[in-house]
Design a protein around this motif. Structure first.
Motif, PDB file in Angstrom:
ATOM      1  N   MET A   1       0.848  -1.193   0.000  1.00 32.85           N
ATOM      2  CA  MET A   1       0.000   0.000   0.000  1.00 32.85           C
ATOM      3  C   MET A   1       0.879   1.236   0.000  1.00 32.85           C
ATOM      4  O   MET A   1       1.847   1.318   0.752  1.00 32.85           O
ATOM      5  N   TRP A   2       0.540   2.186  -0.879  1.00 29.83           N
ATOM      6  CA  TRP A   2       1.290   3.426  -0.928  1.00 29.83           C
ATOM      7  C   TRP A   2       1.026   4.211   0.366  1.00 29.83           C
ATOM      8  O   TRP A   2      -0.117   4.319   0.803  1.00 29.83           O
ATOM      9  N   PRO A   3       2.066   4.763   1.011  1.00 27.52           N
ATOM     10  CA  PRO A   3       1.850   5.470   2.278  1.00 27.52           C
ATOM     11  C   PRO A   3       0.998   6.723   2.095  1.00 27.52           C
ATOM     12  O   PRO A   3       1.223   7.507   1.169  1.00 27.52           O
ATOM     13  N   LEU A   4       0.040   6.895   2.983  1.00 27.23           N
ATOM     14  CA  LEU A   4      -0.858   8.047   2.954  1.00 27.23           C
ATOM     15  C   LEU A   4      -0.701   8.870   4.218  1.00 27.23           C
ATOM     16  O   LEU A   4      -0.432   8.336   5.297  1.00 27.23           O
ATOM     17  N   SER A   5      -0.896  10.160   4.090  1.00 20.77           N
ATOM     18  CA  SER A   5      -0.900  11.023   5.267  1.00 20.77           C
ATOM     19  C   SER A   5      -2.165  10.768   6.075  1.00 20.77           C
ATOM     20  O   SER A   5      -3.147  10.184   5.590  1.00 20.77           O
ATOM     21  N   THR A   6      -2.169  11.218   7.309  1.00 22.17           N
ATOM     22  CA  THR A   6      -3.348  11.066   8.164  1.00 22.17           C
ATOM     23  C   THR A   6      -4.542  11.785   7.568  1.00 22.17           C
ATOM     24  O   THR A   6      -5.671  11.288   7.588  1.00 22.17           O
ATOM     25  N   ARG A   7      -4.313  12.975   6.998  1.00 25.13           N
ATOM     26  CA  ARG A   7      -5.410  13.746   6.397  1.00 25.13           C
ATOM     27  C   ARG A   7      -6.016  12.985   5.223  1.00 25.13           C
ATOM     28  O   ARG A   7      -7.233  12.995   5.032  1.00 25.13           O
ATOM     29  N   ALA A   8      -5.182  12.331   4.445  1.00 28.21           N
ATOM     30  CA  ALA A   8      -5.702  11.572   3.306  1.00 28.21           C
ATOM     31  C   ALA A   8      -6.515  10.375   3.779  1.00 28.21           C
ATOM     32  O   ALA A   8      -7.563  10.058   3.197  1.00 28.21           O
ATOM     33  N   GLN A   9      -6.064   9.704   4.827  1.00 27.65           N
ATOM     34  CA  GLN A   9      -6.810   8.564   5.355  1.00 27.65           C
ATOM     35  C   GLN A   9      -8.160   9.007   5.905  1.00 27.65           C
ATOM     36  O   GLN A   9      -9.163   8.306   5.743  1.00 27.65           O
ATOM     37  N   VAL A  10      -8.191  10.178   6.538  1.00 27.93           N
ATOM     38  CA  VAL A  10      -9.454  10.719   7.039  1.00 27.93           C
ATOM     39  C   VAL A  10     -10.389  11.026   5.875  1.00 27.93           C
ATOM     40  O   VAL A  10     -11.585  10.734   5.913  1.00 27.93           O
ATOM     41  N   ALA A  11      -9.831  11.600   4.810  1.00 30.39           N
ATOM     42  CA  ALA A  11     -10.651  11.938   3.643  1.00 30.39           C
ATOM     43  C   ALA A  11     -11.264  10.699   3.012  1.00 30.39           C
ATOM     44  O   ALA A  11     -12.433  10.708   2.592  1.00 30.39           O
ATOM     45  N   LEU A  12     -10.492   9.596   2.937  1.00 32.36           N
ATOM     46  CA  LEU A  12     -10.997   8.369   2.316  1.00 32.36           C
ATOM     47  C   LEU A  12     -12.133   7.746   3.123  1.00 32.36           C
ATOM     48  O   LEU A  12     -12.932   6.984   2.572  1.00 32.36           O
ATOM     49  N   ALA A  13     -12.193   8.058   4.414  1.00 33.62           N
ATOM     50  CA  ALA A  13     -13.221   7.476   5.282  1.00 33.62           C
ATOM     51  C   ALA A  13     -14.536   8.244   5.234  1.00 33.62           C
ATOM     52  O   ALA A  13     -15.495   7.864   5.898  1.00 33.62           O
ATOM     53  N   GLN A  14     -14.580   9.308   4.431  1.00 31.26           N
ATOM     54  CA  GLN A  14     -15.792  10.108   4.344  1.00 31.26           C
ATOM     55  C   GLN A  14     -15.972  10.587   2.912  1.00 31.26           C
ATOM     56  O   GLN A  14     -15.154  10.296   2.042  1.00 31.26           O
ATOM     57  N   SER A  15     -17.063  11.290   2.676  1.00 30.13           N
ATOM     58  CA  SER A  15     -17.309  11.818   1.337  1.00 30.13           C
ATOM     59  C   SER A  15     -16.231  12.840   0.987  1.00 30.13           C
ATOM     60  O   SER A  15     -15.929  13.744   1.779  1.00 30.13           O
ATOM     61  N   HIS A  16     -15.636  12.681  -0.190  1.00 28.00           N
ATOM     62  CA  HIS A  16     -14.561  13.578  -0.593  1.00 28.00           C
ATOM     63  C   HIS A  16     -14.502  13.663  -2.113  1.00 28.00           C
ATOM     64  O   HIS A  16     -15.122  12.853  -2.821  1.00 28.00           O
ATOM     65  N   SER A  17     -13.762  14.618  -2.610  1.00 27.61           N
ATOM     66  CA  SER A  17     -13.587  14.781  -4.049  1.00 27.61           C
ATOM     67  C   SER A  17     -12.254  14.177  -4.482  1.00 27.61           C
ATOM     68  O   SER A  17     -11.357  13.958  -3.665  1.00 27.61           O
ATOM     69  N   MET A  18     -12.154  13.901  -5.780  1.00 25.99           N
ATOM     70  CA  MET A  18     -10.911  13.352  -6.323  1.00 25.99           C
ATOM     71  C   MET A  18     -10.546  14.059  -7.620  1.00 25.99           C
ATOM     72  O   MET A  18     -11.368  14.733  -8.241  1.00 25.99           O
ATOM     73  N   ARG A  19      -9.299  13.902  -8.012  1.00 28.44           N
ATOM     74  CA  ARG A  19      -8.809  14.404  -9.284  1.00 28.44           C
ATOM     75  C   ARG A  19      -7.940  13.323  -9.909  1.00 28.44           C
ATOM     76  O   ARG A  19      -7.489  12.403  -9.219  1.00 28.44           O
ATOM     77  N   ALA A  20      -7.725  13.415 -11.184  1.00 34.17           N
ATOM     78  CA  ALA A  20      -6.819  12.491 -11.867  1.00 34.17           C
ATOM     79  C   ALA A  20      -5.978  13.280 -12.857  1.00 34.17           C
ATOM     80  O   ALA A  20      -6.452  14.261 -13.445  1.00 34.17           O
ATOM     81  N   ARG A  21      -4.738  12.869 -13.006  1.00 32.03           N
ATOM     82  CA  ARG A  21      -3.881  13.540 -13.982  1.00 32.03           C
ATOM     83  C   ARG A  21      -3.022  12.518 -14.706  1.00 32.03           C
ATOM     84  O   ARG A  21      -2.685  11.456 -14.169  1.00 32.03           O
ATOM     85  N   ALA A  22      -2.686  12.873 -15.942  1.00 32.97           N
ATOM     86  CA  ALA A  22      -1.825  12.040 -16.775  1.00 32.97           C
ATOM     87  C   ALA A  22      -0.737  12.939 -17.359  1.00 32.97           C
ATOM     88  O   ALA A  22      -1.043  13.887 -18.089  1.00 32.97           O
TER      89      ALA A  22
END
Length: 365
Positions: A1-22
């Motif tokens: 698993m790629w390491p995530l910050s605490t803020r990112a883990q909190v975001a994944l546990a609730q409704s959040h927005s995402m972006r994608a880039r190439a």
């Protein structure tokens, strides 16, 4: 698993927005970010190309010549998933660095049309570079260094090696007839490991993952849960409870061999499941110790597949094949699983699918 910050883990546990880039790199254009409207990245530990992707790009990027940015003639693309954090900011999670393999479109193009860009990881590039003439492994070179050499001869010396085996075992002297990536996989097998490219393009050589590893994520139903649906499958297909690994000799001398036997899972050897051995032969196995290491690692791949679980859940882009997760389900209880396959969608309204294997049988209902 790629390491995530605490803020990112909190975001994944609730409704959040995402972006994608190439971000595409080509000889003619240099480095350029190409807007994408969707697609997905597929990760499959059972495939030669562990990572692949399909991206949806604007029709104006359709290549007009082999030198154009999205032509599949040498361009490389890095795909990242962005987790929009509470309070502002975006944490980017790398998903893959891939070679453009195919670009396609349908015409006439409508206002919502897009072109499809397919990516494959560097293992395909190495596999395509078959040897012109048979070659031999270097005498007294380590197995890990030979894996790196075979890869770097194709991709270049810049490829970073991440060796998690800690092995200093000397590679057997063998002749590689033609297939470069097959030789890489056989060398990794001889260490009881696997070789693949990670999300940032590093060549990873590591031991086979096992259910003894600590879980990195929990998927669950109920309030605050991230599990949307579960599909259980129990099957004898591709289930083996003994592995016999042996060397390969052509001089009439008996080959060395060793066995690894499943004695603990529900499909244990000689129990109600029966006896179902799998045989593996390689010229790289020259000692009993090497045979035993290989047999033990191969058994880990096939002993726990009797219970497969396909889950659909809210997206966690940091998960990877080989990760151990806990599945918490009211009907089956808590079970531990190794991820074999997963999909990471690149659109905000999509969900994630994961296929796992386990030797923990679901509870009877």
């Amino acid at each position: 698993m790629w390491p995530l910050s605490t803020r990112a883990q909190v975001a994944l546990a609730q409704s959040h927005s995402m972006r994608a880039r190439a971000v595409v790199t080509s000889a003619a254009y240099g480095v350029l970010e190409v807007p994408i409207s969707g697609g997905s990245v597929e990760i499959d530990a059972t495939s030669k190309a562990r990572r692949s992707a399909t991206l949806q790009a604007d029709p104006r990027w359709w290549p007009r010549s082999p030198k154009d940015l999205l032509s599949p003639y040498g361009s490389v693309c890095q795909v990242d998933y962005g987790i929009v954090l509470p309070g502002g900011g975006t944490e980017w999670v790398p998903l893959m660095i891939g070679y453009l393999d195919e670009t396609s479109r349908e015409r006439p193009v409508t206002s919502s049309g897009h072109i499809a860009v397919k990516l494959v990881d560097a293992a395909v590039h190495v596999a395509e570079d078959r040897l012109d003439v048979p070659a031999q492994t270097i005498t007294n070179a380590t197995t890990v260094s030979e894996i790196a050499r075979l890869v770097r001869e194709t991709l270049g010396g810049w490829v970073e090696l991440r060796d998690l085996t800690g092995s200093s075992a000397i590679a057997a002297v063998i002749v590689i007839e033609r297939e470069r990536w097959d030789a890489v996989e056989k060398l990794a097998d001889s260490l009881g490991g696997e070789a693949f490219f990670d999300p940032v393009g590093r060549l990873v050589v590591r031991p086979q993952p096992t259910l003894n590893q600590n879980p990195v994520w929990t998927v669950r139903t109920g309030n605050g849960g991230n599990l949307l649906s579960v599909k259980d499958k129990l099957s004898r297909e591709q289930v083996y409870n003994r592995v016999v690994a042996s060397g390969q000799r052509t001089d009439g001398v008996p080959a060395v061999y060793a066995t690894a036997t499943d004695t603990t899972s529900p499909a244990y050897y000689g129990g109600p499941f029966g006896k179902k051995p799998r045989f593996y032969t390689s010229e790289l196995l020259t000692t009993v110790a090497q045979c035993q290491t290989t047999a033990d690692s191969l058994l880990q791949r096939v002993r726990g597949i009797a219970t497969q679980v396909e889950v659909e859940l809210l997206v966690n882009p940091a998960l990877d094949a080989g990760d151990v997760i806990t599945v918490a389900d009211p009907e089956a209880g808590e079970t531990r699983h190794i991820i074999d396959k997963l999909s990471i969608p690149l659109a905000p309204d999509a969900t994630q699918s994961i296929t796992t294997r386990s030797d923990e049988m679901p509870a009877e209902t």
